[in-house]
Design an enzyme around this catalytic site. Structure first.
Site, PDB file in Angstrom:
ATOM      1  N   SER A  22       0.831  -1.212   0.000  1.00 53.28           N
ATOM      2  CA  SER A  22       0.000   0.000   0.000  1.00 53.28           C
ATOM      3  C   SER A  22       0.859   1.253   0.000  1.00 53.28           C
ATOM      4  O   SER A  22       0.346   2.365   0.103  1.00 53.28           O
ATOM      5  CB  SER A  22      -0.931  -0.004   1.222  1.00 53.28           C
ATOM      6  N   THR A 154     -39.750  27.236  -9.806  1.00 54.85           N
ATOM      7  CA  THR A 154     -40.084  25.893  -9.332  1.00 54.85           C
ATOM      8  C   THR A 154     -40.383  25.111 -10.598  1.00 54.85           C
ATOM      9  O   THR A 154     -40.892  25.683 -11.578  1.00 54.85           O
ATOM     10  CB  THR A 154     -41.312  25.871  -8.393  1.00 54.85           C
ATOM     11  N   HIS A 155     -40.037  23.847 -10.600  1.00 55.06           N
ATOM     12  CA  HIS A 155     -40.169  23.003 -11.806  1.00 55.06           C
ATOM     13  C   HIS A 155     -39.416  23.592 -13.000  1.00 55.06           C
ATOM     14  O   HIS A 155     -39.775  23.339 -14.145  1.00 55.06           O
ATOM     15  CB  HIS A 155     -41.640  22.806 -12.206  1.00 55.06           C
ATOM     16  N   SER A 276     -13.706  25.699 -28.058  1.00 62.21           N
ATOM     17  CA  SER A 276     -13.895  24.477 -28.832  1.00 62.21           C
ATOM     18  C   SER A 276     -12.813  24.417 -29.899  1.00 62.21           C
ATOM     19  O   SER A 276     -12.397  25.441 -30.428  1.00 62.21           O
ATOM     20  CB  SER A 276     -15.270  24.504 -29.487  1.00 62.21           C
ATOM     21  N   LYS A 282     -17.422  29.206 -29.582  1.00 56.57           N
ATOM     22  CA  LYS A 282     -17.808  28.576 -28.313  1.00 56.57           C
ATOM     23  C   LYS A 282     -17.035  29.100 -27.113  1.00 56.57           C
ATOM     24  O   LYS A 282     -15.843  29.337 -27.153  1.00 56.57           O
ATOM     25  CB  LYS A 282     -17.603  27.053 -28.383  1.00 56.57           C
ATOM     26  N   GLU A 289     -18.884  22.277 -15.247  1.00 51.58           N
ATOM     27  CA  GLU A 289     -19.230  20.915 -15.706  1.00 51.58           C
ATOM     28  C   GLU A 289     -18.349  19.862 -15.037  1.00 51.58           C
ATOM     29  O   GLU A 289     -18.815  18.783 -14.664  1.00 51.58           O
ATOM     30  CB  GLU A 289     -19.068  20.818 -17.226  1.00 51.58           C
ATOM     31  N   TYR A 316      -9.756  -6.399  12.732  1.00 52.79           N
ATOM     32  CA  TYR A 316      -9.145  -5.894  11.500  1.00 52.79           C
ATOM     33  C   TYR A 316      -9.159  -6.958  10.410  1.00 52.79           C
ATOM     34  O   TYR A 316      -8.937  -8.142  10.665  1.00 52.79           O
ATOM     35  CB  TYR A 316      -7.692  -5.465  11.766  1.00 52.79           C
ATOM     36  N   GLN A 321      -7.705  -2.009   3.994  1.00 54.10           N
ATOM     37  CA  GLN A 321      -6.676  -1.232   3.313  1.00 54.10           C
ATOM     38  C   GLN A 321      -7.287  -0.455   2.136  1.00 54.10           C
ATOM     39  O   GLN A 321      -6.752   0.556   1.708  1.00 54.10           O
ATOM     40  CB  GLN A 321      -5.575  -2.174   2.821  1.00 54.10           C
TER      41      GLN A 321
END
Ligand code: ARG
Length: 439
Positions: A22, A154-155, A276, A282, A289, A316, A321
């Site tokens: 590890s 709303t919606h 872009s 663009k 995002e 354990y 791990q």
């Protein structure tokens, strides 16, 4: 370079060695591991299990290793099983046989549980302080545009007028709750597992209170088996991080929508946008995002560790791990997303006029008109019906409510006088009743 081997006849397969190791990720824990070992050595000395000279040599040796790692003299790599083996082996290399006494009355099981708790506690604090910075960015952006009104939805349909500042303040409240959740997780985790040893304590009279205090814990854990096998604190923090990411993703979604030509409410600064390769016009909201996208991996890490922990027998098991990469990735992802959001927000340009124009289209003062009728003694349900018919009329004539003449309004019942225009004015409505809180 193993801490065990006495009872084995055959060498470990190379495949198993690399599968088991590890070090490539638990090297993140070097500071916590060294700190825990220093405190452990001090406790062994205090309890007379090590003599003063041995204790001092070990502590000095560990401090030197920390220094060597931090200055780059000692690189954390090689075929070690984990960070614990790496540090212990290097200690023995540095100070000789006395280094072999450090692991008295300790197991890697309580050692790793301690390291993870120390790491989790430190990172939890970092997340809280970055959320504080994010909230300052949100507050500043709201203050800078405090006269801006916009449609509340709303919606995803225009509903009633709100202020931009008030909209942002919803997120400030979400992140405040996130901070409280993390504080609570910090409080619950604040018990030291050091001294639980492998699972059943030790025959030595060690002082767990001492190590707990020195390491800033409230007390040692109550139960040895639970102490070495508890990973609740990671799950709890990862679930808090998931909620933070969910909150961030909602904000990102709005930022993305608002930046579209369809809304055109804001423009993100060039510093946090991309272009872009084919479409020259663009300007894409990639930062928002990406944060929205990374929410998935923080959720994934939580589910992955929950699944790892499911049905594990006490105490354990090596399965645990698997906690590390999931937790490290969740912490790093969450911290970087909070930071990017906090730095992107001040670059946002607000298109005040477009927001105001959106307010004017969509009958956002229809509820106020119904309230006006209620003031004239009409029961709300009837008022609702009357305004509904007025809205239909407006849609037919392609007019907003405030563009109707008194004659037109009074076709729907003789209730209206000039005071109606002030009553349904978008800015003025915000000054009435508890709506004032939104200013
Ligand atoms: N690398 C191990 C982990 O992360 C450390 C504990 C090892 N304990 C053991 N008994 N093999 O969980």
């Amino acid at each position: 370079m193993k801490l065990w081997g006495g009872r084995f006849k055959e060498a470990e397969s190379k495949l198993m060695e690399s599968f088991n190791s590890s070090l490539s990720f638990d090297k993140n824990l070097y500071k916590q591991d060294i700190l825990g070992s220093i405190v452990h050595a001090k406790m062994l000395t205090k309890c007379g299990i090590l003599n003063n000279k041995e204790g001092e040599l070990i502590v000095k040796g560990l401090e030197n290793i920390l220094h060597d790692i931090e200055t780059g003299i000692l690189k954390i790599d090689g075929d070690y099983e984990d960070i614990h083996s790496f540090i212990e082996t290097n200690l023995i290399k540095k100070i000789g046989d006395v280094g072999k006494k450090l692991h008295t009355a300790r197991s890697r099981n309580d050692q790793v549980a301690l390291d993870m708790k120390l790491y989790a506690r430190e990172k939890a604090e970092e997340v809280i302080s970055s959320l504080n910075k994010l909230n300052i960015s949100l507050k500043d952006l709201g203050e800078k545009h405090k006269d801006v009104i916009m449609p509340g939805y709303t919606h995803l349909q225009r509903a009633q007028v709100i202020t931009f500042k008030y909209h942002l303040s919803s997120y400030i409240n979400m992140f405040k709750r996130d901070m409280k959740r993390i504080e609570n997780a910090k409080d619950i985790l604040n018990e030291s597992p050091l001294g639980c040893c492998a699972l059943a304590g030790t025959t030595y009279y060690i002082d767990r209170e001492f190590t707990a205090k020195e390491l800033g814990f409230k007390k040692p854990v109550d139960n040895f088996l639970d102490g070495v096998s508890d990973r609740d604190y990671l799950l709890e923090l990862m679930s808090d991080f998931s909620i933070i990411m969910m909150h961030l993703s909602r904000l990102c979604e709005e930022i993305i929508l608002w930046s579209s030509k369809e809304f055109s409410f804001i423009e993100i600064g060039d510093e946090f946008s991309t272009g872009s390769s084919i479409m020259p016009q663009k300007k894409n909201p990639d930062a928002a995002e990406l944060i929205r996208g990374k929410t998935g991996r923080v959720y994934g890490n939580l589910i992955s560790l929950l699944t790892t922990m499911k049905a594990l027998p006490l105490a354990y098991n090596k399965d645990m791990q698997e906690d590390k990469e999931a937790f490290f990735d969740s912490v790093d992802t969450t911290l970087s997303c909070i930071k990017v959001m906090a730095e992107m927000l001040p670059t946002i340009k607000v298109k005040k006029e477009n927001m105001k124009n959106a307010v004017k289209k969509g009958f956002l003062n229809a509820t106020e008109l119904a309230d006006y009728l209620v003031l004239k003694g009409i029961p709300f349900r009837d008022a609702h019906g009357i305004v509904g018919r007025i809205v239909l009329y407006c849609e037919d004539k392609d007019k907003s409510i405030e563009e109707l003449s008194l004659e037109e309004l009074n076709q729907f019942g003789d209730y209206f006088d000039f005071s109606v225009y002030e009553y349904i004015d978008y800015d003025k409505a915000l000054l009435r009743g508890i709506k004032k809180e939104m200013i």
